[in-house]
Design a protein around this motif. Sequence first.
Motif, PDB file in Angstrom:
ATOM      1  N   VAL A  27       0.840  -1.205   0.000  1.00 14.13           N
ATOM      2  CA  VAL A  27       0.000   0.000   0.000  1.00 14.13           C
ATOM      3  C   VAL A  27       0.873   1.253   0.000  1.00 14.13           C
ATOM      4  O   VAL A  27       0.603   2.216  -0.717  1.00 14.13           O
ATOM      5  CB  VAL A  27      -0.952   0.002   1.216  1.00 14.13           C
ATOM      6  N   ILE A  28       1.921   1.252   0.801  1.00 18.37           N
ATOM      7  CA  ILE A  28       2.847   2.396   0.857  1.00 18.37           C
ATOM      8  C   ILE A  28       3.485   2.631  -0.507  1.00 18.37           C
ATOM      9  O   ILE A  28       3.583   3.763  -0.981  1.00 18.37           O
ATOM     10  CB  ILE A  28       3.927   2.166   1.930  1.00 18.37           C
ATOM     11  N   GLN A  29       3.897   1.538  -1.138  1.00 16.64           N
ATOM     12  CA  GLN A  29       4.542   1.660  -2.448  1.00 16.64           C
ATOM     13  C   GLN A  29       3.583   2.245  -3.478  1.00 16.64           C
ATOM     14  O   GLN A  29       3.964   3.058  -4.316  1.00 16.64           O
ATOM     15  CB  GLN A  29       5.031   0.291  -2.906  1.00 16.64           C
ATOM     16  N   SER A  30       2.324   1.863  -3.396  1.00 15.18           N
ATOM     17  CA  SER A  30       1.324   2.353  -4.344  1.00 15.18           C
ATOM     18  C   SER A  30       0.881   3.778  -4.033  1.00 15.18           C
ATOM     19  O   SER A  30       0.875   4.647  -4.912  1.00 15.18           O
ATOM     20  CB  SER A  30       0.102   1.426  -4.321  1.00 15.18           C
ATOM     21  N   GLU A  31       0.530   4.051  -2.758  1.00 13.62           N
ATOM     22  CA  GLU A  31      -0.055   5.337  -2.388  1.00 13.62           C
ATOM     23  C   GLU A  31       0.981   6.447  -2.189  1.00 13.62           C
ATOM     24  O   GLU A  31       0.745   7.591  -2.594  1.00 13.62           O
ATOM     25  CB  GLU A  31      -0.881   5.189  -1.108  1.00 13.62           C
ATOM     26  N   ILE A  32       2.087   6.142  -1.552  1.00 13.19           N
ATOM     27  CA  ILE A  32       3.083   7.160  -1.207  1.00 13.19           C
ATOM     28  C   ILE A  32       4.140   7.319  -2.298  1.00 13.19           C
ATOM     29  O   ILE A  32       4.477   8.431  -2.695  1.00 13.19           O
ATOM     30  CB  ILE A  32       3.779   6.833   0.134  1.00 13.19           C
ATOM     31  N   VAL A  45      10.118  -1.988  -2.837  1.00 11.55           N
ATOM     32  CA  VAL A  45      10.781  -0.682  -2.764  1.00 11.55           C
ATOM     33  C   VAL A  45      10.501  -0.040  -1.406  1.00 11.55           C
ATOM     34  O   VAL A  45      11.398   0.494  -0.755  1.00 11.55           O
ATOM     35  CB  VAL A  45      10.317   0.251  -3.898  1.00 11.55           C
ATOM     36  N   ALA A  46       9.249  -0.092  -0.968  1.00 11.90           N
ATOM     37  CA  ALA A  46       8.893   0.446   0.352  1.00 11.90           C
ATOM     38  C   ALA A  46       9.652  -0.296   1.448  1.00 11.90           C
ATOM     39  O   ALA A  46      10.152   0.308   2.402  1.00 11.90           O
ATOM     40  CB  ALA A  46       7.386   0.321   0.578  1.00 11.90           C
ATOM     41  N   MET A  47       9.740  -1.587   1.299  1.00 11.76           N
ATOM     42  CA  MET A  47      10.462  -2.405   2.285  1.00 11.76           C
ATOM     43  C   MET A  47      11.941  -2.014   2.333  1.00 11.76           C
ATOM     44  O   MET A  47      12.539  -1.921   3.410  1.00 11.76           O
ATOM     45  CB  MET A  47      10.334  -3.889   1.927  1.00 11.76           C
ATOM     46  N   GLN A 141     -13.992  10.205  -3.609  1.00  9.68           N
ATOM     47  CA  GLN A 141     -12.731   9.474  -3.610  1.00  9.68           C
ATOM     48  C   GLN A 141     -11.622  10.414  -3.141  1.00  9.68           C
ATOM     49  O   GLN A 141     -11.336  11.415  -3.811  1.00  9.68           O
ATOM     50  CB  GLN A 141     -12.421   8.957  -5.018  1.00  9.68           C
ATOM     51  N   PRO A 142     -10.986  10.136  -1.991  1.00  6.14           N
ATOM     52  CA  PRO A 142     -10.005  11.083  -1.413  1.00  6.14           C
ATOM     53  C   PRO A 142      -8.907  11.516  -2.377  1.00  6.14           C
ATOM     54  O   PRO A 142      -8.516  12.681  -2.396  1.00  6.14           O
ATOM     55  CB  PRO A 142      -9.416  10.294  -0.227  1.00  6.14           C
ATOM     56  N   GLU A 143      -8.433  10.575  -3.201  1.00 10.02           N
ATOM     57  CA  GLU A 143      -7.346  10.896  -4.121  1.00 10.02           C
ATOM     58  C   GLU A 143      -7.771  11.879  -5.206  1.00 10.02           C
ATOM     59  O   GLU A 143      -6.931  12.481  -5.881  1.00 10.02           O
ATOM     60  CB  GLU A 143      -6.813   9.616  -4.792  1.00 10.02           C
TER      61      GLU A 143
END
Length: 232
Positions: A27-32, A45-47, A141-143
């Motif tokens: 989720v972090i990799q996708s959203e952030i 990548v987030a990891m 939708q927040p985004e």
Amino acid sequence: MKVKELDEYTIAKVLYSYLVEEKSHRVIQSEILCLPAPLNGGGYVAMEILHYFNIKGNSKGLLKNNLDYIETINSEAKEILNSFYSISNEAKNLLLKKNINPQNKKTERLQLVKSRIYQDVLKYYTSMNYNKCCALCQIDQPELLVASHIIPWSVDEDKRLDLDNCILLCNFHDKLFDKGFISLDENFNLIISKKLSRNVVNLLENSFFKTPKEYLPNQKYLKLHREDILRK
């Protein structure tokens, strides 16, 4: 993607999302990070970023209920998160008209981080004010939602965090408002510029302003928007 190539705001968001919000690597990799994160094997990548700060799987959600545990994490990560918290609290206090005691020096680098955190905080409170839905349509939708400024962010620094200077709009309505193709009159009725094409005007047929919970758009600001920004 190398950690040292990332700006401090992005790193802070990754750390906060994992340690406080308990979001997964994927989720972090996708959203952030806005990178592909497939269901199977996504999130490396987030990891990698988290591992750089020696933050492993057993730390997920570590700070969710007790910020005191921040003392146990990597010193560099702790410094970044402390700065993130400090600026966030400063933004909240400014927005809610409380006294502040800024501790951060105004370096160019920090000002960029501060600006982005301020916008995050502003969007959160604006979203709450408008029930998490565009003030002119049904998009929730927040985004796809923006804290749209009546008096632009770049024009008046003192009004940037005024909730009565912000309207929650979807990307479509925000762009029209920002470019002066629409505005609101003194009764909050939608004004459509004569410069707008008929096809776009047709898309606005069912658009009307929905009253927010508490902070109505400031009438003086709207007047300036109609006079200086609305295309005649």
